[in-house]
Motif scaffolding. Structure first.
Motif, PDB file in Angstrom:
ATOM      1  N   GLU A  37       0.767  -1.126   0.066  1.00 15.60           N
ATOM      2  CA  GLU A  37      -0.056   0.027  -0.194  1.00 15.60           C
ATOM      3  C   GLU A  37       0.948   1.346   0.270  1.00 15.60           C
ATOM      4  O   GLU A  37       0.491   2.199  -0.737  1.00 15.60           O
ATOM      5  CB  GLU A  37      -1.036   0.045   1.078  1.00 15.60           C
ATOM      6  N   TYR A  40       0.377   2.687   5.005  1.00 16.78           N
ATOM      7  CA  TYR A  40      -0.169   1.543   6.176  1.00 16.78           C
ATOM      8  C   TYR A  40       0.950   1.443   7.276  1.00 16.78           C
ATOM      9  O   TYR A  40       1.486   0.487   7.521  1.00 16.78           O
ATOM     10  CB  TYR A  40      -0.644   0.290   5.386  1.00 16.78           C
ATOM     11  N   GLU A  77      -3.447   0.674  -3.745  1.00 19.43           N
ATOM     12  CA  GLU A  77      -4.591   0.702  -2.616  1.00 19.43           C
ATOM     13  C   GLU A  77      -4.888  -0.828  -2.439  1.00 19.43           C
ATOM     14  O   GLU A  77      -5.122  -1.683  -3.100  1.00 19.43           O
ATOM     15  CB  GLU A  77      -6.003   1.406  -3.153  1.00 19.43           C
ATOM     16  N   TRP A  78      -5.219  -0.931  -1.241  1.00 17.51           N
ATOM     17  CA  TRP A  78      -5.551  -2.197  -0.534  1.00 17.51           C
ATOM     18  C   TRP A  78      -6.799  -2.886  -1.296  1.00 17.51           C
ATOM     19  O   TRP A  78      -6.792  -3.869  -1.710  1.00 17.51           O
ATOM     20  CB  TRP A  78      -5.756  -2.126   0.789  1.00 17.51           C
ATOM     21  N   SER A  79      -7.743  -2.188  -1.467  1.00 14.68           N
ATOM     22  CA  SER A  79      -8.794  -2.477  -2.183  1.00 14.68           C
ATOM     23  C   SER A  79      -8.795  -3.392  -3.557  1.00 14.68           C
ATOM     24  O   SER A  79      -9.591  -4.177  -4.016  1.00 14.68           O
ATOM     25  CB  SER A  79      -9.909  -1.427  -2.453  1.00 14.68           C
ATOM     26  N   SER A 144     -11.173  -1.470   6.023  1.00 16.93           N
ATOM     27  CA  SER A 144     -10.584  -1.656   4.687  1.00 16.93           C
ATOM     28  C   SER A 144     -11.121  -2.634   3.695  1.00 16.93           C
ATOM     29  O   SER A 144     -11.626  -3.770   4.024  1.00 16.93           O
ATOM     30  CB  SER A 144      -9.014  -2.014   4.649  1.00 16.93           C
ATOM     31  N   SER A 147     -10.653  -6.580   3.179  1.00 21.19           N
ATOM     32  CA  SER A 147      -9.647  -6.699   4.143  1.00 21.19           C
ATOM     33  C   SER A 147     -10.293  -8.247   4.867  1.00 21.19           C
ATOM     34  O   SER A 147     -11.390  -8.258   5.056  1.00 21.19           O
ATOM     35  CB  SER A 147      -9.473  -5.898   5.030  1.00 21.19           C
ATOM     36  N   THR A 163     -16.863   0.472   4.297  1.00 23.16           N
ATOM     37  CA  THR A 163     -15.753   0.364   3.634  1.00 23.16           C
ATOM     38  C   THR A 163     -14.898   1.440   3.166  1.00 23.16           C
ATOM     39  O   THR A 163     -15.648   2.415   2.685  1.00 23.16           O
ATOM     40  CB  THR A 163     -15.907  -0.908   2.718  1.00 23.16           C
ATOM     41  N   GLY A 166      -8.315   2.105   2.265  1.00 23.67           N
ATOM     42  CA  GLY A 166      -7.292   1.608   3.019  1.00 23.67           C
ATOM     43  C   GLY A 166      -7.669   2.214   4.449  1.00 23.67           C
ATOM     44  O   GLY A 166      -8.509   2.653   4.652  1.00 23.67           O
ATOM     45  N   ASN A 184      -8.920  -2.949  12.785  1.00 26.69           N
ATOM     46  CA  ASN A 184      -7.672  -3.097  11.966  1.00 26.69           C
ATOM     47  C   ASN A 184      -7.001  -3.713  13.197  1.00 26.69           C
ATOM     48  O   ASN A 184      -7.061  -4.438  14.115  1.00 26.69           O
ATOM     49  CB  ASN A 184      -7.265  -1.690  11.697  1.00 26.69           C
TER      50      ASN A 184
END
Length: 254
Positions: A37, A40, A77-79, A144, A147, A163, A166, A184
């Motif tokens: 990412e 983070y 991005e995490w998504s 996120s 996740s 959601t 991140g 988290n």
């Protein structure tokens, strides 16, 4: 000499499996592309000078060094991070990806390299003090997108899960009061509380998670090589040094 060493390491990786066609082409060029990412902390983020840093960055560099490969970081991005792996945008993900049965259906993981616990996060100034996920029922809780934390919140039932791309966006909305809580990694929460002036605090915790380096299921040779590299950095003290630098403890143990 360096080019020769890199080529030798790449050949060694390929020789671990007859399925060399499944090995990412970047490995044969002496490069390990690593998805993360970059937003983070303390795992992967940019410092005040704009340099990529963090626990996962250091671990990724140490693993790449054992493989004789040059680390090349690809930020996303995490998504979309798991989709990027399947699309061959990078060879591995080193970004606190929890090992779950659902994910293991489509991607492969190294042996666990981090053990942590999910934590509920709330505003520091508020009176809301949830101890378990059951206490979050009827509340707006940020997580996120895609996740393991989102999946746990939805499985609990009765929670209004909001959601975000991140963790940074979750924390921003929590601080602004747009959500009642966040969910988290406890290691992330403790780091932020100690290092940054964020108006948040940790509350209750969930079930422990184990994290692995993620890669495509077809990359059998790469998995074997990374598992070996992780054993090596633990055996020679590199892992413990990195872990204590960021957390003060060895997070490779449950």
């Amino acid at each position: 000499m360096q080019k020769k060493l890199i080529l030798t390491a790449a050949v060694a990786l390929l020789s671990l499996s007859h399925a060399s066609a499944a090995t990412p082409p970047t490995l044969t060029k002496g490069v390990l592309k690593i998805g993360m990412e970059g937003t983070y902390p303390p795992f992967t983020y940019k410092d005040a000078a704009g340099n990529l840093t963090g626990f996962d960055v250091d671990i990724a560099k140490a693993v790449a060094a054992k493989l004789g490969l040059k680390p090349e970081f690809v930020l996303t991005e995490w998504s979309g991070i798991l989709a990027g792996l399947q699309a061959n945008k990078y060879d591995v993900i080193v970004n606190q990806v929890a090992i779950t049965p659902e994910r293991q259906k489509t991607i492969a993981f190294s042996t666990p390299y981090v053990y942590s616990t999910p934590q509920i996060i709330v505003k520091k100034s508020g009176t809301f003090n949830p101890k378990t996920l059951a206490d979050l029922k009827g509340r707006r809780v940020g997580s996120s997108l895609g996740s393991n934390y989102e999946a746990q919140l939805k499985a609990a039932g009765g929670i209004n899960v909001v959601t975000y791309p991140g963790a940074a966006e979750v924390l921003a909305d929590l601080a602004a009061g747009r959500i009642d809580a966040g969910y988290n990694d406890k290691l992330l929460v403790n780091y932020l509380i100690k290092s940054q002036n964020l108006p948040i605090r940790g509350a209750g915790t969930g079930q422990p998670d184990s994290m692995g380096i993620a890669m495509k299921k077809s990359n059998v040779a790469l998995k074997a090589a990374i598992d070996k590299a992780l054993l090596q950095i633990k055996a020679d003290g590199t892992y413990a040094k990195i872990s204590r630098q960021w957390f003060g403890i060895d997070v490779s143990k449950p």
